[in-house]
Design an enzyme around this catalytic site. Structure first.
Site, PDB file in Angstrom:
ATOM      1  N   TYR A 143     -37.244   6.742  22.524  1.00 22.51           N
ATOM      2  CA  TYR A 143     -37.615   5.436  23.183  1.00 22.51           C
ATOM      3  C   TYR A 143     -37.072   4.167  22.721  1.00 22.51           C
ATOM      4  O   TYR A 143     -36.947   3.114  23.250  1.00 22.51           O
ATOM      5  CB  TYR A 143     -39.231   5.153  23.273  1.00 22.51           C
ATOM      6  CG  TYR A 143     -39.849   6.611  24.164  1.00 22.51           C
ATOM      7  CD1 TYR A 143     -39.526   6.745  25.275  1.00 22.51           C
ATOM      8  CD2 TYR A 143     -40.564   7.362  23.557  1.00 22.51           C
ATOM      9  CE1 TYR A 143     -39.924   7.779  26.216  1.00 22.51           C
ATOM     10  CE2 TYR A 143     -41.254   8.524  24.042  1.00 22.51           C
ATOM     11  CZ  TYR A 143     -40.909   8.711  25.569  1.00 22.51           C
ATOM     12  OH  TYR A 143     -41.449   9.686  26.140  1.00 22.51           O
TER      13      TYR A 143
ATOM     14  N   HIS B 249     -26.508  12.813   5.835  1.00 21.02           N
ATOM     15  CA  HIS B 249     -27.879  13.089   5.250  1.00 21.02           C
ATOM     16  C   HIS B 249     -28.486  14.343   5.937  1.00 21.02           C
ATOM     17  O   HIS B 249     -29.230  14.182   6.980  1.00 21.02           O
ATOM     18  CB  HIS B 249     -28.709  11.754   5.505  1.00 21.02           C
ATOM     19  CG  HIS B 249     -29.987  11.878   4.736  1.00 21.02           C
ATOM     20  ND1 HIS B 249     -29.730  11.537   3.285  1.00 21.02           N
ATOM     21  CD2 HIS B 249     -31.328  11.899   4.827  1.00 21.02           C
ATOM     22  CE1 HIS B 249     -30.867  11.620   2.908  1.00 21.02           C
ATOM     23  NE2 HIS B 249     -31.608  11.817   3.600  1.00 21.02           N
TER      24      HIS B 249
ATOM     25  N   ARG C 228     -32.769  10.646  -4.115  1.00 20.24           N
ATOM     26  CA  ARG C 228     -33.863  10.630  -3.156  1.00 20.24           C
ATOM     27  C   ARG C 228     -34.851   9.445  -3.597  1.00 20.24           C
ATOM     28  O   ARG C 228     -35.273   8.582  -2.711  1.00 20.24           O
ATOM     29  CB  ARG C 228     -34.530  11.972  -3.188  1.00 20.24           C
ATOM     30  CG  ARG C 228     -35.782  12.126  -2.084  1.00 20.24           C
ATOM     31  CD  ARG C 228     -36.440  13.356  -2.126  1.00 20.24           C
ATOM     32  NE  ARG C 228     -35.537  14.464  -1.781  1.00 20.24           N
ATOM     33  CZ  ARG C 228     -36.132  15.863  -1.742  1.00 20.24           C
ATOM     34  NH1 ARG C 228     -37.392  16.131  -1.891  1.00 20.24           N
ATOM     35  NH2 ARG C 228     -35.055  16.793  -1.624  1.00 20.24           N
TER      36      ARG C 228
END
Length: 750
Positions: A127, A83, A37
């Protein structure tokens, strides 16, 4: 029957030590955070989430030349296949890879609203659209050619790369930040051309020093530009140890607005500083009256950053204004360096600059060897097929007969011509069109070409020198692609030095005006407004006359030199005004009653002074060393009664002229005189009777000049001074004809 309680599934409850269980689980969590991570891999400079995003986008064929796809689709692909974390976390990581103000070399080409330097968030993922950039393509180059190890994905249904081939040294190029359990990483971005130059030097000189590498990589190169004002020694130490930091400042310039007024325009702000918060904080400090020099602040930014700072008064120096802003706002910040990374994808450690570069080069060698072996295997298989084709062409009639009439043509072909199964299958799959003479020529040409390539690859795999030469060639190509002459490769952050300025609000708020400082023989001082030309009409107390007149500015410092060898410092703005006769100077400074003032002059920090006592002892001192912080002054020239300090003249030349009360003149080179900060000094001229009368430092090219009582200037060229040339501490000879009876050269500070 067992006394242990039974679970619903029929299994007994096992007792475990709580301390041991917590340690094991916390360690597992810590390792997971560190490796999967927070810390980047030194080889490709990526954390797992970024690596998975780029790999997933490649699998979606979102290459730089292809069209865009919705980020929602990309995030879904990453989350579903590679993931198993929140979609917002993945999208945030994707957005950052596309932000040109956050990443030095963006890896995602975004279309839509991806946020801005003000700190506004990107539009929702439904978007926005994106695809890979050329930099990301270079990171993934060769991933299908067995260049890196793959591992199973979280659900075991697919595989993902454990590291990318990374044809770009991404760790240094784009930097990284992260916080793990018990450790963190913070690496600033750098310029790719500079990294390439350092890599090429390291390939030639594997034991290169950090100092040499820093000549190629002088410091970070932030995407938002600005100035890096960290001292070079500190930068060297940071790159040597892998820990340190860099002071960053905004880039600004002065913009004149007419009639002596100006405003400061900031065009680049420090890395990771949000412009909107910066302006908001500055406005709050202004409202709270903590920015005494600032009059107004506003944002006039459009596509480019343009923050306007207006001073409270036009007399405020813009450098001083900005120094006060740097001190209190985020116009100056510090980016820490902590090169804590994963080596070989497994070992967290803090590396030096050389180690980071070296491990990337070793990774590229490993990628080259694996890629070469992969290519060699492909060539071997193709040559095997081509060898079969050539056998078929040499025995075309027999091959056709076997194919047409034999029940098991494959077995017969293998037995008749000693073919492998692969070759037999290839021959049987040949189309009739491929049996032409032209095809045979093309196959022979391909065979010859592949044979040569196989020979070159085998030589490459066996030779370390050839491998390093190949990697050097790749680095040179990278350097050309991202050269500073290109818009993406140009250096944005400038390595500079911060001016050493202490902001004194009482001083900088003083209106800068010309004044004339008048000192009388009896020690009364006053400051007249303006630069007075005619001093004949000055009024003094009865029996008092003019001793010294100095032209200055209200913002200057006045240096006072007394016969006790001490220097005193006064602010010109605090001197008594021109009405009346002024005030006694000894009320402003602590000078003993039995001592007097030798001279007063305006402080010039870059200047040096020659100081001497009546006995003829003296030395050279930097003028910055004589500034006094208190009324008691600063002892510079040591004198013992009856000896007194007598001479203080500016050092402006390469020769010293000394005249004694006995009217003997001596000229010697300035280099014979020591430079000190305090002491008695060295003997300038020897006297049997009396002491020193005056001294002057002059340039050999200009000659020795003096001013007579009528104000006329006389000059002797250096060639005319041979009778008086000597060594320091000699007696000298009688002064030349026409030398003033006062035994003085004239006012040196006039």
């Amino acid at each position: 029957m067992s006394d242990k309680p039974i679970l619903d599934n029929g299994g007994p409850i096992e007792a475990v030590d709580l301390k041991q269980a917590l340690e094991e689980r916390y360690l597992a969590y810590a390792l997971s955070t560190i490796m999967h991570r927070a810390l980047p891999d030194v080889r490709d400079g990526l954390k797992p989430v970024h690596r998975r995003i780029l790999f997933a986008m490649r699998e979606l064929k979102l290459n730089p030349e292809s069209g865009f796809k919705k980020c929602a689709k990309i995030v879904g692909e990453v989350m579903g296949n590679y993931h198993p974390h929140g979609d917002q976390a993945i999208y945030d990581a994707l957005v950052r890879l596309a932000q040109s103000f956050a990443v030095r070399y963006p890896m995602v080409d975004g279309q839509g609203n991806f946020g801005n330097v003000d700190g506004d968030n990107a539009a929702a993922m439904r978007y926005t659209e994106s695809r890979l950039t050329a930099v990301a393509e270079a990171l993934l180059d060769g991933i299908d050619e067995d260049t890196v190890e793959f591992r199973p994905t979280y659900d075991g249904t697919n595989s993902e790369p454990s590291v990318l081939p990374a044809a770009v040294p991404n760790l240094l190029a784009n930097g990284a930040t992260g916080i793990a359990v018990g450790m963190a990483t913070s690496i600033p971005p750098h310029n790719l051309e500079e990294i390439a130059n350092a890599l090429l030097h390291l390939i030639k000189h594997p034991n290169a020093t950090i100092a040499k590498l820093v000549e190629f990589i002088p410091g970070p190169d932030f995407p938002t530009g600005g100035l890096i004002v960290e001292p070079r020694d500190s930068i060297l130490e940071a790159y040597r140890t892998g820990r340190g930091g860099f002071r960053m400042r905004a880039r600004w310039h002065k913009e004149d607005t007419g009639r002596g007024t100006y405003r400061v325009i900031v065009t680049e702000i420090p890395y990771q500083v949000q412009k909107a918060k910066l302006i908001e904080k500055s406005a709050e400090l202004l409202q709270d009256k903590k920015l005494a020099l600032l009059g107004d602040v506003r944002d006039e930014s459009a596509e480019e950053v343009r923050i306007v700072f207006e001073p409270k008064s036009r007399s405020i120096d813009p450098v001083v204004l900005m120094e006060s802003l740097f001190k209190l706002t985020d116009l100056e910040t510090r980016f820490s360096l902590n090169m804590n990374v994963l080596s070989a994808g497994q070992v967290p450690n803090v590396l030096s600059l050389r180690d980071v570069l070296k491990q990337w080069l070793e990774h590229r060698i490993d990628v080259l060897v694996r890629r070469s072996n992969y290519r060699l295997g492909r060539i071997e298989r193709r040559l095997e097929v081509l060898d079969g084709y050539l056998i078929a062409y040499l025995n075309i009639d027999e091959v056709l007969r076997i194919v047409r009439f034999e029940d098991e043509p494959k077995v017969k072909l293998m037995a008749s011509f000693k073919l492998t199964e692969v070759q037999a299958d290839a021959i049987l799959n040949l189309r009739l069109k491929a049996l032409s003479r032209l095809e045979e020529i093309e196959i022979r040409a391909e065979h010859e070409k592949l044979t040569k390539e196989r020979r070159d690859l085998k030589r490459l795999i066996k030779s370390d020198d050839l491998q390093w030469a190949h990697v050097a060639g790749e680095v040179k190509a990278l350097k050309d692609t991202y050269a500073k002459s290109t818009s993406l490769g140009r250096r944005r952050s400038e390595i500079a030095e911060a001016p050493e300025i202490e902001v004194d609000l009482d001083q900088v708020l003083v209106e800068r005006e010309p004044i004339t400082i008048i000192l009388s023989e009896k020690g009364w001082i006053r400051a007249l407004r303006g630069h007075q030309g005619n001093l004949d009409k000055l009024d003094f107390k009865r029996g008092d006359t003019l001793k010294r007149a100095v032209q200055a500015k209200t913002t200057d410092k006045l240096i006072v030199f007394a016969t006790n060898g001490r220097f005193y410092t006064l602010e010109c703005s605090q001197l008594p005004g021109g009405r009346g006769h002024g005030e006694p100077l000894k009320l402003m400074i602590d000078v003993e009653q039995n001592h007097d003032i030798v001279d007063v002059f305006v402080h010039q920090p870059e200047r040096r002074l020659l100081v001497a006592s009546t006995s003829g002892y003296g030395f050279v001192v930097q003028e910055t060393e004589v500034i006094a912080a208190t009324r008691k002054g600063k002892q510079v020239l040591n004198v013992s009664e009856p000896d007194e300090a007598k001479i203080c003249v500016p050092v402006d030349g390469d020769h010293v002229a000394v005249v004694g009360e006995n009217r003997k003149l001596l000229v010697f080179e300035l280099s014979e005189l020591y430079e000190m900060t305090r002491g008695k000094g060295n003997i300038l001229q020897r006297y049997k009777d009396g002491g020193i009368s005056d001294a002057l430092v002059f340039a050999k090219a200009d000659g020795l000049s003096w001013v007579d009582s009528a104000g006329r200037t006389f000059t002797l060229q250096y060639s005319e001074l041979r009778d008086w040339l000597g060594r320091r501490a000699q007696a000298g000879r009688m002064v030349p004809k026409g030398f003033p009876r006062s035994n003085r050269f004239g006012q040196p500070f006039a």
